[in-house]
Design a protein around this motif. Sequence first.
Motif, PDB file in Angstrom:
ATOM      1  N   VAL A  13      19.595   5.171 -18.562  1.00  0.00           N
ATOM      2  CA  VAL A  13      20.568   5.432 -17.492  1.00  0.00           C
ATOM      3  C   VAL A  13      21.683   4.401 -17.524  1.00  0.00           C
ATOM      4  O   VAL A  13      22.872   4.731 -17.418  1.00  0.00           O
ATOM      5  CB  VAL A  13      19.865   5.442 -16.120  1.00  0.00           C
ATOM      6  CG1 VAL A  13      20.889   5.496 -14.994  1.00  0.00           C
ATOM      7  CG2 VAL A  13      18.899   6.617 -16.022  1.00  0.00           C
ATOM      8  N   ARG A  14      21.307   3.131 -17.666  1.00  0.00           N
ATOM      9  CA  ARG A  14      22.325   2.080 -17.724  1.00  0.00           C
ATOM     10  C   ARG A  14      23.242   2.274 -18.924  1.00  0.00           C
ATOM     11  O   ARG A  14      24.469   2.214 -18.811  1.00  0.00           O
ATOM     12  CB  ARG A  14      21.635   0.707 -17.815  1.00  0.00           C
ATOM     13  CG  ARG A  14      22.603  -0.479 -17.745  1.00  0.00           C
ATOM     14  CD  ARG A  14      22.076  -1.685 -18.494  1.00  0.00           C
ATOM     15  NE  ARG A  14      21.884  -1.437 -19.906  1.00  0.00           N
ATOM     16  CZ  ARG A  14      22.880  -1.414 -20.790  1.00  0.00           C
ATOM     17  NH1 ARG A  14      24.126  -1.607 -20.412  1.00  0.00           N
ATOM     18  NH2 ARG A  14      22.628  -1.169 -22.070  1.00  0.00           N
ATOM     19  N   ASN A  15      22.641   2.527 -20.083  1.00  0.00           N
ATOM     20  CA  ASN A  15      23.409   2.696 -21.308  1.00  0.00           C
ATOM     21  C   ASN A  15      24.327   3.905 -21.221  1.00  0.00           C
ATOM     22  O   ASN A  15      25.480   3.868 -21.674  1.00  0.00           O
ATOM     23  CB  ASN A  15      22.443   2.857 -22.492  1.00  0.00           C
ATOM     24  CG  ASN A  15      23.081   2.455 -23.800  1.00  0.00           C
ATOM     25  OD1 ASN A  15      24.111   2.975 -24.170  1.00  0.00           O
ATOM     26  ND2 ASN A  15      22.431   1.538 -24.516  1.00  0.00           N
ATOM     27  N   THR A  16      23.852   4.985 -20.619  1.00  0.00           N
ATOM     28  CA  THR A  16      24.654   6.198 -20.473  1.00  0.00           C
ATOM     29  C   THR A  16      25.873   5.948 -19.588  1.00  0.00           C
ATOM     30  O   THR A  16      26.984   6.397 -19.892  1.00  0.00           O
ATOM     31  CB  THR A  16      23.799   7.339 -19.879  1.00  0.00           C
ATOM     32  OG1 THR A  16      22.697   7.599 -20.754  1.00  0.00           O
ATOM     33  CG2 THR A  16      24.627   8.609 -19.719  1.00  0.00           C
ATOM     34  N   THR A  51      33.580   0.728 -14.628  1.00  0.00           N
ATOM     35  CA  THR A  51      32.209   1.210 -14.852  1.00  0.00           C
ATOM     36  C   THR A  51      31.620   0.629 -16.133  1.00  0.00           C
ATOM     37  O   THR A  51      30.460   0.174 -16.157  1.00  0.00           O
ATOM     38  CB  THR A  51      32.187   2.750 -14.914  1.00  0.00           C
ATOM     39  OG1 THR A  51      32.688   3.276 -13.677  1.00  0.00           O
ATOM     40  CG2 THR A  51      30.775   3.264 -15.151  1.00  0.00           C
ATOM     41  N   GLU A  52      32.395   0.635 -17.208  1.00  0.00           N
ATOM     42  CA  GLU A  52      31.899   0.086 -18.470  1.00  0.00           C
ATOM     43  C   GLU A  52      31.536  -1.387 -18.314  1.00  0.00           C
ATOM     44  O   GLU A  52      30.465  -1.822 -18.729  1.00  0.00           O
ATOM     45  CB  GLU A  52      32.949   0.237 -19.570  1.00  0.00           C
ATOM     46  CG  GLU A  52      32.504  -0.340 -20.905  1.00  0.00           C
ATOM     47  CD  GLU A  52      33.613  -0.400 -21.933  1.00  0.00           C
ATOM     48  OE1 GLU A  52      33.305  -0.612 -23.116  1.00  0.00           O
ATOM     49  OE2 GLU A  52      34.801  -0.261 -21.556  1.00  0.00           O
ATOM     50  N   ARG A  53      32.427  -2.144 -17.697  1.00  0.00           N
ATOM     51  CA  ARG A  53      32.178  -3.578 -17.538  1.00  0.00           C
ATOM     52  C   ARG A  53      30.952  -3.826 -16.664  1.00  0.00           C
ATOM     53  O   ARG A  53      30.126  -4.700 -16.947  1.00  0.00           O
ATOM     54  CB  ARG A  53      33.408  -4.250 -16.931  1.00  0.00           C
ATOM     55  CG  ARG A  53      33.309  -5.770 -16.898  1.00  0.00           C
ATOM     56  CD  ARG A  53      34.500  -6.404 -16.197  1.00  0.00           C
ATOM     57  NE  ARG A  53      34.490  -7.845 -16.342  1.00  0.00           N
ATOM     58  CZ  ARG A  53      35.319  -8.540 -17.088  1.00  0.00           C
ATOM     59  NH1 ARG A  53      36.244  -7.913 -17.814  1.00  0.00           N
ATOM     60  NH2 ARG A  53      35.237  -9.849 -17.162  1.00  0.00           N
ATOM     61  N   ARG A  57      27.479  -5.641 -18.244  1.00  0.00           N
ATOM     62  CA  ARG A  57      27.090  -6.992 -17.817  1.00  0.00           C
ATOM     63  C   ARG A  57      25.621  -7.081 -17.407  1.00  0.00           C
ATOM     64  O   ARG A  57      25.056  -8.159 -17.347  1.00  0.00           O
ATOM     65  CB  ARG A  57      27.967  -7.453 -16.640  1.00  0.00           C
ATOM     66  CG  ARG A  57      29.416  -7.746 -17.008  1.00  0.00           C
ATOM     67  CD  ARG A  57      29.504  -8.772 -18.110  1.00  0.00           C
ATOM     68  NE  ARG A  57      30.863  -9.201 -18.389  1.00  0.00           N
ATOM     69  CZ  ARG A  57      31.696  -8.611 -19.245  1.00  0.00           C
ATOM     70  NH1 ARG A  57      31.296  -7.538 -19.907  1.00  0.00           N
ATOM     71  NH2 ARG A  57      32.910  -9.071 -19.438  1.00  0.00           N
ATOM     72  N   MET A  58      24.995  -5.960 -17.111  1.00  0.00           N
ATOM     73  CA  MET A  58      23.619  -5.984 -16.624  1.00  0.00           C
ATOM     74  C   MET A  58      22.623  -6.467 -17.667  1.00  0.00           C
ATOM     75  O   MET A  58      21.499  -6.859 -17.329  1.00  0.00           O
ATOM     76  CB  MET A  58      23.216  -4.584 -16.133  1.00  0.00           C
ATOM     77  CG  MET A  58      23.956  -4.137 -14.884  1.00  0.00           C
ATOM     78  SD  MET A  58      23.461  -2.465 -14.383  1.00  0.00           S
ATOM     79  CE  MET A  58      24.581  -2.200 -12.992  1.00  0.00           C
ATOM     80  N   VAL A  59      22.991  -6.420 -18.938  1.00  0.00           N
ATOM     81  CA  VAL A  59      22.065  -6.857 -19.992  1.00  0.00           C
ATOM     82  C   VAL A  59      22.654  -7.998 -20.813  1.00  0.00           C
ATOM     83  O   VAL A  59      22.176  -8.301 -21.907  1.00  0.00           O
ATOM     84  CB  VAL A  59      21.699  -5.682 -20.933  1.00  0.00           C
ATOM     85  CG1 VAL A  59      20.815  -4.684 -20.212  1.00  0.00           C
ATOM     86  CG2 VAL A  59      22.943  -4.999 -21.483  1.00  0.00           C
ATOM     87  N   LEU A 254      16.704  -5.007 -13.459  1.00  0.00           N
ATOM     88  CA  LEU A 254      17.478  -3.887 -12.914  1.00  0.00           C
ATOM     89  C   LEU A 254      16.914  -3.431 -11.573  1.00  0.00           C
ATOM     90  O   LEU A 254      17.669  -3.027 -10.680  1.00  0.00           O
ATOM     91  CB  LEU A 254      17.497  -2.724 -13.907  1.00  0.00           C
ATOM     92  CG  LEU A 254      18.287  -2.953 -15.202  1.00  0.00           C
ATOM     93  CD1 LEU A 254      18.204  -1.735 -16.106  1.00  0.00           C
ATOM     94  CD2 LEU A 254      19.746  -3.281 -14.892  1.00  0.00           C
ATOM     95  N   LEU A 255      15.598  -3.501 -11.403  1.00  0.00           N
ATOM     96  CA  LEU A 255      15.010  -3.169 -10.100  1.00  0.00           C
ATOM     97  C   LEU A 255      15.386  -4.222  -9.065  1.00  0.00           C
ATOM     98  O   LEU A 255      15.691  -3.901  -7.907  1.00  0.00           O
ATOM     99  CB  LEU A 255      13.484  -3.090 -10.217  1.00  0.00           C
ATOM    100  CG  LEU A 255      12.870  -1.764 -10.675  1.00  0.00           C
ATOM    101  CD1 LEU A 255      11.350  -1.858 -10.627  1.00  0.00           C
ATOM    102  CD2 LEU A 255      13.345  -0.612  -9.819  1.00  0.00           C
ATOM    103  N   GLN A 256      15.362  -5.482  -9.475  1.00  0.00           N
ATOM    104  CA  GLN A 256      15.747  -6.561  -8.577  1.00  0.00           C
ATOM    105  C   GLN A 256      17.207  -6.414  -8.168  1.00  0.00           C
ATOM    106  O   GLN A 256      17.560  -6.598  -6.998  1.00  0.00           O
ATOM    107  CB  GLN A 256      15.523  -7.921  -9.256  1.00  0.00           C
ATOM    108  CG  GLN A 256      15.931  -9.124  -8.423  1.00  0.00           C
ATOM    109  CD  GLN A 256      14.910  -9.470  -7.343  1.00  0.00           C
ATOM    110  OE1 GLN A 256      14.388  -8.574  -6.669  1.00  0.00           O
ATOM    111  NE2 GLN A 256      14.656 -10.740  -7.152  1.00  0.00           N
ATOM    112  N   LEU A 257      18.054  -6.068  -9.122  1.00  0.00           N
ATOM    113  CA  LEU A 257      19.478  -5.876  -8.836  1.00  0.00           C
ATOM    114  C   LEU A 257      19.676  -4.740  -7.829  1.00  0.00           C
ATOM    115  O   LEU A 257      20.501  -4.855  -6.908  1.00  0.00           O
ATOM    116  CB  LEU A 257      20.244  -5.577 -10.125  1.00  0.00           C
ATOM    117  CG  LEU A 257      21.746  -5.332  -9.971  1.00  0.00           C
ATOM    118  CD1 LEU A 257      22.438  -6.562  -9.402  1.00  0.00           C
ATOM    119  CD2 LEU A 257      22.364  -4.946 -11.312  1.00  0.00           C
ATOM    120  N   ALA A 258      18.928  -3.664  -8.001  1.00  0.00           N
ATOM    121  CA  ALA A 258      19.022  -2.545  -7.059  1.00  0.00           C
ATOM    122  C   ALA A 258      18.666  -3.002  -5.642  1.00  0.00           C
ATOM    123  O   ALA A 258      19.299  -2.591  -4.661  1.00  0.00           O
ATOM    124  CB  ALA A 258      18.099  -1.416  -7.501  1.00  0.00           C
TER     125      ALA A 258
END
Length: 424
Positions: A13-16, A51-53, A57-59, A254-258
């Motif tokens: 999902v993140r990559n998409t 959106t791309e940025r 940045r999440m990974v 990613l769960l923590q970020l959510a």
Amino acid sequence: MRYMMNYDLMETVRNTNQWLGATARAIGAYPAFAALPNPALQVMSAWGEVTERTFERMVAKPDWGIRTFTCEDGRDHLVSIEKVVEKSFGDLIHFNVSGRKTQPRKILLVAPMSGHYATLLRSTVKSLLVNCEVYITDWHNARDIPVSAGKFDVEDYTLYLVDFMREMGPDTHVIAVCQPAPLTLAATAYLAEEDPKAQPASLTLIGGPIDPDATPTDVTDFGRRVTMGQLEEMMIQRVGFKYPGVGRMVYPGLLQLASFMSMNAEKHSKAFTDQISRAARGEASDHDKHNRFYDEYLAVMDMTAEFYLSTVERIFKRGEIAKNVFTVNGKQIDIGKITTVAVKTVEGANDDISAPGQCVAALDLCTGLPDDKKASHVEPGAGHYGIFAGKSWRNNIRPLVLEFIDANSPPQPGKKAANKNKAA
């Protein structure tokens, strides 16, 4: 939830989303479309850029970005990052300012391992580099650590801190920020009993949940609203095939970020909407205020499952530090054994993560420490981040912490020692 499929699904999902952003940005940048003055294309390109940025940045592990430092001689000196101790789950690093005389204050910053990298303390490091030798714990992303490296829980974390303090020596001043405050207190007590000569000179605890029940918040009370079984089922996943830590059980960043984002969803939504508008008008830049903040905020790391679960169970649910019953390798640690290390607590009056009362509880646990070696401070109007990285830190808290450190440092040649500790 404890399957690679779930972890890989999140990454997909993140990559998409990153790909969709890049595609929209590229389409909007076609030279042929420049002949068509359609504002919709500008908005699409701006949406794609933001959106791309965001999802990229999440990974990404942020860089420290501290390359030079202007010293008292008025010249810029190069700053190099040196690994003093290397371990599987985290390193002890030193910011070496080349060509500068060694500073008398030697500080160990204990960075949180709560979803963000140690670079979250970048501004804290920069503010201390002025006249201190700064060391910091640089925790590794669990998804990048092979399963063969073994486990890492709260006891292992504590022993890492013990090793780091031993390496730095007794003239060290430790500053623990937020999450590691209880375990840093435990590590200091461990040294007080097992290796007194390796104890630090002082310990400053900033906004940490020493006693989460003293003044509960939504964050610290979360552990009481769910069982450990529910928490393990909902939050723990197994690292997918993309990373070196494939198969390791983790609490995904990613769960923590959510969770972080949901706490102030309206505020974050407005911030990104405004940034898209600025990008469409050509007013956004690579290092503007929005990007500087979110490049760091969105960069998250996984925690080992055993560290996350043991933190919730032992620090928040059982309150082992608050009750002074914390054990390491079967040995109970007595915080009352701290008798020579000066301890100061710092809290923010408006802290909604570790509310006032949670951190100052450390002073009551230090039953063997004389009152003239205890100090506390509550910063009016300051929130959680402000007490270690914001205006409150720069203008008020940093000077108080350095004064506390100087009051509990060995006297320098030609100077008279003074103890200016004052509990407030």
